[in-house]
Design a protein around this motif. Structure first.
Motif, PDB file in Angstrom:
ATOM      1  N   ILE A 357       0.667  -1.377  -0.265  1.00 30.50           N
ATOM      2  CA  ILE A 357       0.021  -0.067  -0.437  1.00 30.50           C
ATOM      3  C   ILE A 357       0.916   1.172  -0.036  1.00 30.50           C
ATOM      4  N   SER A 358       1.956   1.134   0.479  1.00 35.63           N
ATOM      5  CA  SER A 358       3.209   2.025   0.397  1.00 35.63           C
ATOM      6  C   SER A 358       4.202   1.607  -0.216  1.00 35.63           C
ATOM      7  N   GLY A 359       5.108   2.326  -0.500  1.00 35.52           N
ATOM      8  CA  GLY A 359       6.691   2.321  -1.501  1.00 35.52           C
ATOM      9  C   GLY A 359       6.707   1.940  -2.772  1.00 35.52           C
ATOM     10  N   LYS A 360       7.026   0.388  -3.207  1.00 29.85           N
ATOM     11  CA  LYS A 360       7.628   0.061  -4.500  1.00 29.85           C
ATOM     12  C   LYS A 360       7.272  -0.766  -4.008  1.00 29.85           C
ATOM     13  N   VAL A 361       6.025  -1.380  -6.208  1.00 35.57           N
ATOM     14  CA  VAL A 361       6.181  -2.555  -5.740  1.00 35.57           C
ATOM     15  C   VAL A 361       6.839  -2.896  -7.274  1.00 35.57           C
ATOM     16  N   ILE A 362       7.498  -3.628  -7.731  1.00 40.03           N
ATOM     17  CA  ILE A 362       9.063  -3.368  -9.135  1.00 40.03           C
ATOM     18  C   ILE A 362       8.356  -4.915  -9.387  1.00 40.03           C
ATOM     19  N   PHE A 363       7.743  -4.562 -11.145  1.00 38.23           N
ATOM     20  CA  PHE A 363       8.252  -5.854 -11.444  1.00 38.23           C
ATOM     21  C   PHE A 363       8.989  -6.175 -12.428  1.00 38.23           C
ATOM     22  N   GLU A 364       9.524  -7.053 -12.789  1.00 41.27           N
ATOM     23  CA  GLU A 364      10.807  -6.932 -13.964  1.00 41.27           C
ATOM     24  C   GLU A 364      10.426  -8.395 -14.813  1.00 41.27           C
ATOM     25  N   VAL A 365       9.389  -7.925 -15.945  1.00 39.61           N
ATOM     26  CA  VAL A 365       8.769  -9.030 -16.429  1.00 39.61           C
ATOM     27  C   VAL A 365       9.191  -9.807 -17.123  1.00 39.61           C
ATOM     28  N   PRO A 366       8.662 -11.191 -17.082  1.00 39.70           N
ATOM     29  CA  PRO A 366       9.833 -12.508 -17.375  1.00 39.70           C
ATOM     30  C   PRO A 366       9.219 -12.740 -18.672  1.00 39.70           C
ATOM     31  N   ASP A 367      10.492 -13.675 -19.351  1.00 36.38           N
ATOM     32  CA  ASP A 367      10.575 -13.951 -20.542  1.00 36.38           C
ATOM     33  C   ASP A 367       9.208 -14.527 -20.617  1.00 36.38           C
TER      34      ASP A 367
END
Length: 391
Positions: A357-367
């Motif tokens: 709900i706070s900070g960063k959600v990081i999405f390194e999209v896999p191949d």
């Protein structure tokens, strides 16, 4: 023979006379009344790796201090001038207190201190809070060569430190770390340590605002990295512009570090790393979305091509990294494999901090990511959108 005996007697007298300890006598031979309070600082090697030691500060009952230097491996016959200087060793500063020279035969020096060289009185307690460092020099004729050195007083390192990675950037084979070390006064010693720097080079270094992918202005200038050693050390207590910055601030700062090829080629970055709140961010980010909420009705997207867009569908590319900056109290943001509330459908491959709900959600999209994913609030069905995945 008589002359030899006379010389032997004289020598024996001086040997006997020199057996008194500085712990028990002052320079006049009278007993020193120590309180028992002692502080020991480390004196590290500088020009000669084998020479190092300690500086011991002993409190006398009248509030003055006996400063004892003890070095290992000093060459016999040497005489090494010693001083307490103002500021940290990295910054350098003028002489505050002249100490008795270190005897190369014993590696020892003892000095009674109750005032600075300019006559300003200074007590044991004030020395423990002094903004200073100690230098021991090679000789009176070569004061520029330092054989041992150590920060004292408020500049002493606490042992608390944080290390960040500096990754290879535009030049192959150069990488390392940047260490933030806390001093007693909560200022910071910043040390860059790189492997693979070419000999003879000098590499400018800075702390910049924002993360490395976003880029930002210089907020701290660091000393250049020496190409021969790969090392840079900088004392930091303020930002560009004069605002104070503490060691604690660096743990949560929104910043990154750049090390450049040269003053003539600042565009070429030899090493780079995110620090503070950006520590876990990759160096290259395709887009950053700032997300708030409109009550329980929608997520509101800004950035990445959106302006106050409610529950938009988004398109992400395999192999790229995206950041969702969350400020949605009460509405956990999940990237899901199926559309709906709850947590059972959460998609975890390449996702960091899913459900925040706070900070960063990081999405390194896999191949191998599927063509379609979704984002959804854990609790509210209508707070949702489609994530299209493309090559």
């Amino acid at each position: 023979m008589k002359n030899f005996i006379k010389l032997l007697l004289v020598s024996s007298f001086f040997i006997f006379a020199s057996c008194g300890s500085d712990d028990d006598d002052n320079n006049n031979g009278s007993a020193v009344d120590f309180t028992g309070n002692v502080k020991i600082y480390t004196l590290g090697s500088v020009i000669e790796p084998l020479i190092s030691g300690t500086a011991t500060f002993r409190e006398v009952s009248d509030g003055s201090t006996v400063v004892e230097l003890q070095l290992q491996n000093t060459p016999p016959g040497g005489n090494h001038p010693a001083h307490i200087h103002f500021n940290t060793a990295i910054e350098g500063g003028g002489i505050a207190v002249s100490l008795n020279a270190v005897d190369g035969n014993t590696g020892e020096s003892s000095t009674s201190v109750n005032a600075l060289d300019d006559g300003t009185p200074i007590t044991y307690e004030q020395l423990l809070d002094f903004n200073g460092y100690i230098n021991v020099h090679l000789s009176q004729q070569d004061l520029a060569s330092i054989v041992a050195q150590g920060d004292i007083g408020q500049n002493e390192l606490t042992g608390v430190r944080k290390v960040y990675t500096l990754s290879e950037k535009d030049v192959n084979g150069i990488s390392g770390t940047v260490e933030f070390a806390q001093r007693l006064n909560n200022s910071t010693l910043v040390t860059i340590d790189l492997d693979g720097t070419p000999s003879g080079g000098s590499h400018p270094a800075h702390i910049h605002q924002n993360d490395a992918s976003t880029g930002g202005d210089i907020i701290v200038g660091l000393n250049p990295v020496n190409g021969d050693t790969g090392i840079s050390k900088t004392q930091v207590s303020s930002l560009v512009g004069g605002s104070s910055v503490s060691y604690d601030d660096f743990l949560s700062i929104n910043a990154y570090v750049n090390v450049h090829l040269s003053d003539q080629d600042l565009a070429t970055i030899v090493a780079q790393g995110n620090i503070g709140v950006n520590e876990n961010l990759p160096l290259e980010i395709e887009a950053t979305y700032t997300i708030t909420n409109n009550g329980t009705a929608s997520y509101v997207f800004n950035g990445g091509g959106f302006t106050d867009s409610e529950n938009p569908d988004i398109t992400l590319t395999r192999g790229k990294t995206y950041v969702f900056e969350m400020n949605t109290p009460g509405h956990p943001f999940y990237i899901n494999s199926v559309q709906g509330t709850g947590t059972s459908g959460a998609f975890s491959d390449g996702v960091t901090n899913n459900g925040s709900i706070s900070g960063k959600v990081i999405f390194e999209v896999p191949d191998n990511a599927p063509n379609t994913l979704y984002y959804n609030c854990e609790f509210h069905t209508v707070m949702t959108g489609t994530i299209n995945i493309i090559d």
